[in-house]
Motif scaffolding. Structure first.
Motif, PDB file in Angstrom:
ATOM      1  N   PRO A   1       0.812  -1.240   0.000  1.00 57.12           N
ATOM      2  CA  PRO A   1       0.000   0.000   0.000  1.00 57.12           C
ATOM      3  C   PRO A   1       0.835   1.275   0.000  1.00 57.12           C
ATOM      4  O   PRO A   1       0.490   2.229  -0.713  1.00 57.12           O
ATOM      5  CB  PRO A   1      -0.834  -0.137   1.281  1.00 57.12           C
ATOM      6  CG  PRO A   1      -0.900  -1.611   1.539  1.00 57.12           C
ATOM      7  CD  PRO A   1       0.407  -2.169   1.073  1.00 57.12           C
ATOM      8  N   ASN A   2       1.906   1.329   0.781  1.00 60.64           N
ATOM      9  CA  ASN A   2       2.706   2.562   0.841  1.00 60.64           C
ATOM     10  C   ASN A   2       3.395   2.844  -0.484  1.00 60.64           C
ATOM     11  O   ASN A   2       3.405   3.982  -0.977  1.00 60.64           O
ATOM     12  CB  ASN A   2       3.726   2.477   1.964  1.00 60.64           C
ATOM     13  CG  ASN A   2       3.086   2.504   3.336  1.00 60.64           C
ATOM     14  OD1 ASN A   2       1.952   2.951   3.502  1.00 60.64           O
ATOM     15  ND2 ASN A   2       3.803   2.025   4.344  1.00 60.64           N
ATOM     16  N   ALA A   3       3.972   1.800  -1.066  1.00 64.59           N
ATOM     17  CA  ALA A   3       4.641   1.975  -2.355  1.00 64.59           C
ATOM     18  C   ALA A   3       3.627   2.326  -3.433  1.00 64.59           C
ATOM     19  O   ALA A   3       3.882   3.186  -4.292  1.00 64.59           O
ATOM     20  CB  ALA A   3       5.411   0.717  -2.720  1.00 64.59           C
ATOM     21  N   ARG A   4       2.472   1.680  -3.410  1.00 62.31           N
ATOM     22  CA  ARG A   4       1.447   1.948  -4.406  1.00 62.31           C
ATOM     23  C   ARG A   4       0.963   3.397  -4.307  1.00 62.31           C
ATOM     24  O   ARG A   4       0.760   4.072  -5.332  1.00 62.31           O
ATOM     25  CB  ARG A   4       0.276   0.980  -4.207  1.00 62.31           C
ATOM     26  CG  ARG A   4      -0.941   1.246  -5.072  1.00 62.31           C
ATOM     27  CD  ARG A   4      -0.653   1.083  -6.566  1.00 62.31           C
ATOM     28  NE  ARG A   4      -1.806   1.463  -7.342  1.00 62.31           N
ATOM     29  CZ  ARG A   4      -2.773   0.604  -7.709  1.00 62.31           C
ATOM     30  NH1 ARG A   4      -2.698  -0.659  -7.350  1.00 62.31           N
ATOM     31  NH2 ARG A   4      -3.783   1.028  -8.432  1.00 62.31           N
ATOM     32  N   ALA A   5       0.787   3.910  -3.093  1.00 62.82           N
ATOM     33  CA  ALA A   5       0.346   5.293  -2.921  1.00 62.82           C
ATOM     34  C   ALA A   5       1.377   6.266  -3.472  1.00 62.82           C
ATOM     35  O   ALA A   5       1.026   7.264  -4.129  1.00 62.82           O
ATOM     36  CB  ALA A   5       0.079   5.573  -1.440  1.00 62.82           C
ATOM     37  N   ALA A   6       2.663   5.979  -3.235  1.00 68.46           N
ATOM     38  CA  ALA A   6       3.714   6.854  -3.748  1.00 68.46           C
ATOM     39  C   ALA A   6       3.756   6.814  -5.276  1.00 68.46           C
ATOM     40  O   ALA A   6       3.932   7.853  -5.938  1.00 68.46           O
ATOM     41  CB  ALA A   6       5.069   6.441  -3.165  1.00 68.46           C
ATOM     42  N   LEU A   7       3.575   5.637  -5.857  1.00 68.56           N
ATOM     43  CA  LEU A   7       3.570   5.516  -7.312  1.00 68.56           C
ATOM     44  C   LEU A   7       2.378   6.240  -7.913  1.00 68.56           C
ATOM     45  O   LEU A   7       2.504   6.921  -8.951  1.00 68.56           O
ATOM     46  CB  LEU A   7       3.546   4.040  -7.706  1.00 68.56           C
ATOM     47  CG  LEU A   7       4.808   3.234  -7.405  1.00 68.56           C
ATOM     48  CD1 LEU A   7       4.546   1.748  -7.633  1.00 68.56           C
ATOM     49  CD2 LEU A   7       5.972   3.698  -8.266  1.00 68.56           C
ATOM     50  N   ASP A   8       1.213   6.093  -7.304  1.00 70.01           N
ATOM     51  CA  ASP A   8       0.014   6.779  -7.807  1.00 70.01           C
ATOM     52  C   ASP A   8       0.222   8.287  -7.838  1.00 70.01           C
ATOM     53  O   ASP A   8      -0.183   8.970  -8.791  1.00 70.01           O
ATOM     54  CB  ASP A   8      -1.196   6.445  -6.927  1.00 70.01           C
ATOM     55  CG  ASP A   8      -1.736   5.046  -7.165  1.00 70.01           C
ATOM     56  OD1 ASP A   8      -1.434   4.472  -8.223  1.00 70.01           O
ATOM     57  OD2 ASP A   8      -2.449   4.523  -6.283  1.00 70.01           O
ATOM     58  N   GLU A   9       0.848   8.802  -6.802  1.00 68.10           N
ATOM     59  CA  GLU A   9       1.105  10.247  -6.746  1.00 68.10           C
ATOM     60  C   GLU A   9       2.016  10.682  -7.890  1.00 68.10           C
ATOM     61  O   GLU A   9       1.775  11.702  -8.552  1.00 68.10           O
ATOM     62  CB  GLU A   9       1.740  10.598  -5.401  1.00 68.10           C
ATOM     63  CG  GLU A   9       2.098  12.066  -5.246  1.00 68.10           C
ATOM     64  CD  GLU A   9       2.806  12.348  -3.931  1.00 68.10           C
ATOM     65  OE1 GLU A   9       3.726  13.185  -3.920  1.00 68.10           O
ATOM     66  OE2 GLU A   9       2.438  11.710  -2.910  1.00 68.10           O
ATOM     67  N   VAL A  10       3.071   9.893  -8.139  1.00 67.95           N
ATOM     68  CA  VAL A  10       4.000  10.221  -9.227  1.00 67.95           C
ATOM     69  C   VAL A  10       3.284  10.162 -10.574  1.00 67.95           C
ATOM     70  O   VAL A  10       3.428  11.062 -11.418  1.00 67.95           O
ATOM     71  CB  VAL A  10       5.199   9.257  -9.209  1.00 67.95           C
ATOM     72  CG1 VAL A  10       6.073   9.469 -10.454  1.00 67.95           C
ATOM     73  CG2 VAL A  10       6.032   9.462  -7.952  1.00 67.95           C
TER      74      VAL A  10
END
Length: 493
Positions: A75-84
């Motif tokens: 979830p944390n990595a996915r949230a950061a990727l979504d933001e990018v």
């Protein structure tokens, strides 16, 4: 690696993935370009072409999930990727609609894009990036292949054959037959995409800058790819042919590409511009899995375990191991002895004794068969002679599977002692042990005064060339004192 099983080793599904989709970002980009969405077409042609592309993309999505271990939930990595991705989509030099990111459960370093806006990154790639600008350069490059209309060029020149579908179908089939033809086609297709890769590099530099990221992140990540490739190539089991098929042999060389994207960044501004938030990115990947999944079999130092099969064994003294999805290879320190482990099913009515003397290895004549008990399971051991090698062969029956060990020694020396040691170490894992087996993880730690790459490597037990791996993961060129208070990546349980 020893010639008598080198071909079989290369034919493993995981190894084939590494050859067909090498552990580097931009070879993956060539695999999907034949299916990328055309951005210009006449009105009457648009609907059927878009529908066909959508159906193909849905199929490729499932194939990618199947071949690369499914979706990895972080979830944390996915949230950061979504933001990018959201920032890049707004800044992109062309739009196709919404983008959707999927993390693939694979240690291979790679990224993909499909024409309907689906983007893919492996967890192996996430571990290699060191800040938000670097991961933005990866995603911007994939988006650039879509928006630059590379689909049309690829479709015309490759007879509209989707390379993702082709390569993944090779992975899912038995790849042993026709391996040389497959390798040659991969090389020719990779070379064909050279200019497209360079174009996508330049577009991505502009796009990450417009999105507010440091444009020099592209050069840093390309340099990281080069270091990672060199590290992998130097490892045990990397044959000359594997190296020939590496990304650096079939695509624009890393120094050339680093120079090109750095020149593009300089046209935008001097170093120091744009966001390169290392703290944000490192926090996002803290705790993600690294390396092989125990369900596929993993090596922990000299020990091999497979939580799906619920088995484990330890290599003989002086041996190092390398695991793959269906096989384990071991080599002695002097290179004069080699070990192979795998499993098969017996034919109906076939006994262990009959199997072990049935021509298991071509050209090897077997001797008398000894029956014994290994970890409470029936087993047989025999000897064999080839032209240049002496063999010990062992087969252990557990349930519906037969686990096979081959130990080979050059010349006439008998590898009985290491064979006895390895089969004596073979055992079944309890349900609790199998459930407790977890992949290694990326952990983010803060350097203290006096910390060095060597001291950090000491916190990474059971890993081959731990200090070199620490340098690669953290984008460091050489060993030396670390910056107190700065956060770094290590790999541990």
């Amino acid at each position: 690696m020893l010639a008598f099983w080198r071909h079989a080793y290369r034919a493993l599904p995981k190894r084939l993935i590494a050859l067909a989709l090498p552990a580097a970002l931009l070879v993956a980009c060539t695999n999907d370009q034949s299916a990328l969405l055309p951005q210009q077409t006449t009105g009457g042609e648009l609907a059927p072409r878009v529908n066909a592309i959508q159906r193909a993309s849905d199929s490729e999505h499932q194939r990618l999930l199947t071949a690369f271990g499914g979706e990895y939930r972080a979830p944390n990595a996915r949230a950061a990727l979504d933001e990018v991705v959201q920032r890049l989509a707004k800044a992109s030099e062309g739009q196709i609609g919404a983008y959707e990111i999927t993390i693939l459960n694979s240690p291979v370093v790679n990224a993909f894009a499909l024409p309907n806006g689906r983007l893919y990154v492996t967890r192996g790639l996430l571990a290699l990036a060191n800040d938000t600008a670097e991961i933005a350069s990866v995603l911007a490059h994939e988006i650039a292949h879509v928006t630059a209309q590379h689909a049309v060029e690829r479709a015309e020149k490759e007879l509209e054959s989707a390379l993702v579908s082709q390569v993944v179908s090779q992975v899912l089939k038995d790849p042993a037959a026709g391996a040389a033809v497959q390798a040659g086609s991969k090389l020719s297709l990779a070379r064909f995409s050279r200019q497209q890769e360079l174009t996508a590099d330049q577009i991505s530099v502009r796009n990450i800058s417009r999105a507010g990221y440091d444009p020099y992140g592209a050069g840093r990540f390309l340099a990281a790819l080069g270091r990672n490739t060199a590290f992998r190539n130097a490892g045990q089991g990397q044959s000359a042919e594997d190296k020939r098929l590496d990304i650096l042999s079939s695509h624009p060389a890393t120094p050339e590409r680093v120079a090109a994207v750095t020149a593009g960044a300089r046209q935008i501004g001097a170093p120091g511009i744009g966001e390169r938030d290392a703290a944000r990115w490192l926090a996002a990947i803290d705790g993600i899995a690294y390396g092989d999944d125990p369900r596929d079999g993993v090596v922990r130092g000299k020990r091999y375990l497979n939580s799906a099969l619920r088995i484990a064994f330890t290599a003989p003294d002086g041996f190092s191991l390398e695991s793959a999805r269906d096989m384990v290879i071991g080599v002695s320190a002097n290179g004069n002895q080699a070990l192979r482990f795998d499993s098969v099913s017996l034919k109906p009515g076939q006994t262990l004794e009959a199997y072990v003397t049935s021509g298991w290895i071509d050209g090897v004549e077997t001797g008398a068969v000894e029956t014994l008990d290994v970890a409470g399971q029936p087993a047989v051991v025999t000897t064999g002679r080839g032209t240049d090698w002496t063999f010990r062969l062992a087969a252990i029956q557990a349930g519906g599977r037969v686990y096979r060990f081959i130990l080979a020694a050059k010349g006439a020396s008998d590898p009985e002692r290491p064979m006895r040691a390895v089969i004596d170490s073979f055992r079944a894992l309890t349900a609790a042990e199998a459930q407790a087996a977890r992949p290694m993880q990326i952990h983010i730690v803060t350097a203290a005064a006096g910390d060095t790459a060597a001291s950090m490597a000491a916190r990474m037990p059971g890993l081959d060339r731990a200090q070199e791996l620490f340098l690669v993961l953290n984008g460091l060129d050489r060993s030396g004192p670390l910056t107190p208070g700065q956060r770094y990546k290590i790999v541990a349980e």
